[in-house]
Write an enzyme that holds these catalytic residues in place. Structure first.
Site, PDB file in Angstrom:
ATOM      1  CD  GLN A 103      -2.504  -1.103   2.630  1.00 15.42           C
ATOM      2  OE1 GLN A 103      -2.424  -0.836   3.330  1.00 15.42           O
ATOM      3  NE2 GLN A 103      -3.971  -2.167   2.808  1.00 15.42           N
ATOM      4  CG  HIS A 160      -2.779  -0.574   8.236  1.00 20.61           C
ATOM      5  ND1 HIS A 160      -2.885  -1.933   8.919  1.00 20.61           N
ATOM      6  CD2 HIS A 160      -3.251  -0.944   6.820  1.00 20.61           C
ATOM      7  CE1 HIS A 160      -4.686  -1.808   8.272  1.00 20.61           C
ATOM      8  NE2 HIS A 160      -4.397  -1.685   6.890  1.00 20.61           N
ATOM      9  CD  GLU A 168     -13.142   4.206  14.523  1.00 16.96           C
ATOM     10  OE1 GLU A 168     -13.801   3.313  15.623  1.00 16.96           O
ATOM     11  OE2 GLU A 168     -12.076   5.118  14.748  1.00 16.96           O
ATOM     12  CE1 TYR A 188     -11.443  10.530  18.412  1.00 19.19           C
ATOM     13  CE2 TYR A 188      -8.855  11.100  19.300  1.00 19.19           C
ATOM     14  CZ  TYR A 188     -10.049  11.807  19.326  1.00 19.19           C
ATOM     15  OH  TYR A 188     -10.440  13.147  19.198  1.00 19.19           O
ATOM     16  CE1 TYR A 242      -9.854  -6.714   6.683  1.00 27.14           C
ATOM     17  CE2 TYR A 242      -8.031  -7.040   8.062  1.00 27.14           C
ATOM     18  CZ  TYR A 242      -8.678  -6.301   7.005  1.00 27.14           C
ATOM     19  OH  TYR A 242      -8.463  -5.059   7.014  1.00 27.14           O
TER      20      TYR A 242
END
Length: 379
Positions: free
Chosen positions: A91, A156, A250, A260, A271
């Site tokens: 990613q 990520h 979210e 958070y 998963y």
């Protein structure tokens, strides 16, 4: 006869197939307004971030490591020179782009990217450089922030860039997937929102400037992978769109020094189907103002403030990757009061959403043949 119908008739006469036209222009009914979605540019390799230059041209990042200037009629420049060492894997790659608040005077451009740190490690970094007058290169580049620690994984990285009203920069950072417990560790930058000065270093109003064992750049902790962020024009506060696992995407309002919850609390499951953490709530940890279950995989987001879609004014528009749609969220203060899932007819992974200087909405589609799409009211 409408302009669209005339265009279709002329195109068919010239030999264009209905399938080709459907890719270039689509008329779509939404709850509030009928829109036309048209292709501005195509042939981009996994475009990730978009920023409008003062002359209405667009700076667009491509995840493999290219920055291009795109004209209003869709012409792509050659790649802008001056890019750093980018880890374009998984990613990772070249991610977001933002203009300095004083770009008209200093021509500074900020980029977030997965930086190759050597030995197979990478981390999210932020650099800035001066776009030369010809628009061909970034000059006098410098890295103003590096996420620590770097890691060998490919997932990520975050990462959106948002300037606050004082000219400081919010940077959203992922927890690198297999280091998720580190999102709760204030001694590193994993799973955090950081707040830095333009030249680098912690912003002066950060909550942990003098706390031993805590990174002073941190603004908030306990995030998973924030790929959407925008400043609320009414309040000046940062809002974010954050990936959950299976469920638990979210919308948050990351506030100074707050936690958070990831991965201690979540509205999703792993998963594998296994439970994550301790449940959905815990004292000392903030609740999202909105969440999706099942996941839509939210990415770029924007507050709509223009005059072309009066019924959308004050709404938040969030792109969705897995969901292949745009989520239009109605707001009342800090609350989400309604949602419309729209533009799924496009069948495209929506990576970024921006409001243009013309008051229209622009989208980036995430594919190896990515497009810039323009959404405008139907005639």
């Amino acid at each position: 006869m409408t302009r669209l119908r005339i265009t279709l008739i002329l195109a068919f006469a010239l030999g264009a197939s209905p399938a080709t036209l459907a890719q270039d222009t689509q008329r779509i009914r939404t709850d509030k307004v009928e829109v036309i979605v048209e292709t501005v540019a195509r042939g981009l390799q996994n475009p990730w971030g978009l920023a409008f230059l003062p002359d209405n041209r667009m700076l667009v990042t491509e995840r493999p490591g290219y920055l291009r200037i795109v004209t209003a009629d869709g012409k792509l420049s050659e790649p802008v020179q001056g890019m750093p060492r980018i880890a374009a894997r998984g990613q990772g790659g070249l991610l977001d782009v933002a203009l300095d608040p004083n770009f008209s005077q200093n021509r500074l451009v900020y980029l977030s990217f997965a930086e190759d740190r050597g030995d197979g490690r990478a981390g999210t970094s932020v650099m800035r450089g001066r776009l030369n007058e010809a628009g061909t290169a970034l000059e006098n580049t410098q890295v103003v922030f590096r996420q620590e620690p770097a890691h060998t994984g490919g997932n990520h990285f975050g990462s959106r860039l948002v300037f606050d009203r004082g000219g400081n920069l919010f940077v959203t950072l992922g927890e690198r997937f297999d280091l998720r417990d580190q999102a709760q560790n204030p001694a590193n930058h994993l799973g955090k929102v950081v707040h830095i000065k333009q030249e680098g270093g912690p912003a002066g109003d950060n909550p942990f400037l003098n706390r031993e064992g805590t990174r002073p750049e941190i603004w908030s902790i306990g995030h998973r992978n924030v790929q959407g962020a925008a400043l609320n024009p009414a309040t000046g506060e940062l809002w974010t769109a954050e990936h959950g696992a299976r469920g638990g995407d979210e919308i948050n309002i990351p506030r100074k020094g707050k936690n958070y919850g990831w991965p201690v609390i979540s509205y999703g499951v792993d998963y594998s189907g296994a439970k994550i953490g301790e449940g959905t709530k815990k004292a000392g940890m903030e609740q999202p103002i909105y969440y999706w279950d099942p996941s839509i995989a939210p990415s770029g987001m924007a507050f709509y403030t223009g005059d072309k879609f009066p019924a959308w004014r004050g709404n938040v528009l969030v792109g969705a990757l897995a969901g292949k749609l745009v989520s239009r969220l109605e707001t009342n203060g800090d609350k989400i009061t309604g949602e419309e899932r729209m533009l799924h007819n496009l069948g495209e992974r929506i990576r970024d959403v921006r409001q243009g200087p013309d008051g229209l909405v622009y989208l980036l589609t995430d594919s190896s043949q990515g497009r810039i799409l323009r959404v405008k009211p139907a005639d």
